[in-house]
Structure formats: structure tokens, C-alpha cells
Enzyme design. Sequence first.
Site, short mmCIF file in Angstrom:
data_model
loop_
_atom_site.label_atom_id
_atom_site.label_comp_id
_atom_site.label_asym_id
_atom_site.label_seq_id
_atom_site.Cartn_x
_atom_site.Cartn_y
_atom_site.Cartn_z
N ASP A 297 0.86 -1.19 0.00
CA ASP A 297 0.00 0.00 0.00
C ASP A 297 0.90 1.24 0.00
O ASP A 297 2.03 1.16 -0.47
CB ASP A 297 -0.96 -0.04 1.20
CG ASP A 297 -2.27 0.70 0.93
OD1 ASP A 297 -2.20 1.89 0.58
OD2 ASP A 297 -3.35 0.10 1.08
N HIS B 135 2.36 2.03 -3.13
CA HIS B 135 1.45 2.97 -3.76
C HIS B 135 1.95 4.41 -3.70
O HIS B 135 1.19 5.34 -3.94
CB HIS B 135 0.06 2.87 -3.12
CG HIS B 135 -0.62 1.57 -3.38
ND1 HIS B 135 -1.90 1.29 -2.94
CD2 HIS B 135 -0.21 0.45 -4.03
CE1 HIS B 135 -2.24 0.07 -3.30
NE2 HIS B 135 -1.23 -0.47 -3.96
#
Length: 390
Positions: A215, A238
Site C-alpha cells: 500500500d 502505492h
Amino acid sequence: MANIMLHYLLFLVFFWSSFRASNGAYNVESFGAKPDGLTDSTQAFLKAWSAACGSTGPATLYVPSGSFLVKPIVFNGPCKNKILFWIDGKILAPTNYWSFGSSGFWILFYQISWVTIQGGILDARGGSFWACRNAGKVCPPGARSISFVASRNVVVSGLTSINSQIIHIAIDQCRNILLEKLKITASSLSPNTDGIHMQSSIGITITNTTIKTGDDCISIGPGSMNVRIQRITCGPGHGISVGSLAEHTHEDGVQNVTVTSAVFTGTQNGVRIKSWGRPSSGFANNIIFQNIIMKNAYNPIIIDQKYCPSGHGCPNQNSGVKISGVTYKNIRGTSATQVAMNFVCSSSNPCTGIKLQGIKLTYFNRAAATSSCVNAHGTTSGFVLPPSCF
């Protein structure tokens, strides 16, 4: 923050000398911990913490070499004096993810101050939990590996965190936190395993850190102020994100954030500001992204005020978050998508004061990259490639 850095250096020198002289005043093995990776050492860690926390002089809590099994644990403050939490070994989480309950924590430091955590490995053994989540089964909410809540003047240096169930390091309601020389790793397919997440906190510095996760490498939530992030290696992951914002109608804003000297490799995003498309009192201003290298990042520069990652149940409203005063300076490298700069802002609250300077982003080093603007306004100076859409 300069005072915190000075404190850290003096503090570490003092404790290293005192640690070597005393052979560790509060060694967890002396309180019953076993370095076999099988014996539950939770109570031994709590007893060692209680002794160190109650010491009238500066204290060292020492975790020697070996693997120590520790169940969900809370290290409560305030303590009577400064503490060095020195870890030479590995701290292991239970393999049964149901044993974490619904608290959301594995290792929690609550209301502490003047604590330095040095070295060591935290292994949350989150693989089976990720498998549960990815299979769509009924699963517990998951636990953050190490959390700091309502704490101040904390240094974390040289720590390695692997395989967190969800967030590796969480900071909430804190002041003056320094994270440095960290290594954070989880599978690129692991859900919600942010490297570092902060919210409602002031004076956070993150430096010289490598993050590979599933993430956001770093996420900067509502109420974050005076944040400096430098010399970060991110990927997979991310990217570094401000947000997501507008999760709630009434929430604090984000301001005075600088991200500098970072490298993004194969990340889903580079530097991002994201908010849900719904009313909110939130804002983001005085944000600086500078001296950054992109290596095939999929969205190198992005503002997304229609954030809805699942694509289902999206609010489909205008974001109430006001984004202003965002600077992008000296950002270079390659984009894995043709739209290298993408500003998707709210029609009711357009983005203002965006500054682009010294941008050179190419699409796989061959085709021309492009930029896209929706309700975004700003200025450019110096070399900017792809050309601005303002």
C-alpha cells in the site's frame, strides 16, 4: 526538530556507554523471556517495561539476540525518566491472527515520552492474514505492527519491520517523532500494509528509510502538520500520499509537508494527494515535493479528488477538501503511463496555487508524456516536461 536530532545523538551515546557498562539493566530474559520463538514472552516484556519505566534514572530495556514470541502488548507511560528500548533480536507475533482480537494493535506505546527504540526486527507474520483478506473470507480487522499514540519526543532508529498484518508503523496524536534508518517490507500483494501512517500529529521527521510494501509507503492523514520526509526509497507500493482525506465531514487539514530526495521504483503512484468525493472541512496546503526520481512509476504526479479505490460505492460528489499551495520541483524520471501529471480536482473547490518547476518526466523514455488538468490552476517556471495543462 533540530533539537530532537541533537537529543537523539546525545541520548544514544549516553545509553550505549551505560548499556555496555551495565550489560543491560533490564534484560527481558532476566524477567522470564525465552529466545526460542515459541514461548510466550509477553508478560516478561511487560515486567521489564514496568521496571524500566519506574526507574528514577535513565534506563535501558534490552532485548538480546534470539526470537521472542510476543502477543498484543501495550507499553504504557508516562515513565519517570528516559528509556532506551534496545533490540538486538527479533520480536515475533503469534501465527494465529484471530488471537489479536479487534484492538487493531500488536505493539502499542501509549502516552510515552523521551523514548528511543534502537535496532531489532519485528515480524508480524501477516501472510495468513493477507490470504484471508484476499480470499474474501471473514477476517478480523488486522493489527498495526507498532503504534505510537498520544506520545512525544520519540526516536525510532534502525528498526526492521516485516510482514505487518496492516500498517507497519502508525502515529496518532503525537508530537516530535523521528523515524530514521528503517527497513519496511511486505509483499506487493499484501492489502493495506502501509509502511508508515500518521494522523493528528505535529513535527514528524522520516529519513533514510527503505519501504517495500502493498500500500502507501507513507500516508499522511488528517491533522498532520510540520512533516519532513527525506531520503526515502519506495517501491513496490502505492507511493507517498497526502490522504486519503474527506473520509469524514468534519476533519482537520494537512499543512506544512515537505517530501525531498525520494526515489520511486515501479510504484502505483509517485507523489499523491487524494480525497474522497464528499463534503468535508479538510484541506491540504503548503505541500512541497522536490528532488525526486521516478523509475517507471504509474502516476508520478497526481492529485485525485475522486478517490475511490474499489470503484464500488463511490460517493460521486464534489470533494470539500481545499487543496492549495502545492509545489513540485526538480522531479525527473520515467512514467509507466502516458499521463505523467494528472490533476483531478473538485469543481466546487478547485486546486489553486500549484507550482511546477524543473519537471522532466518521459513515458518509458521514448513516447511523449502528457499532463491532464480538471479544475486545477497554477504556474510554471523553468523547464517543465510534459508541458503544463494549466
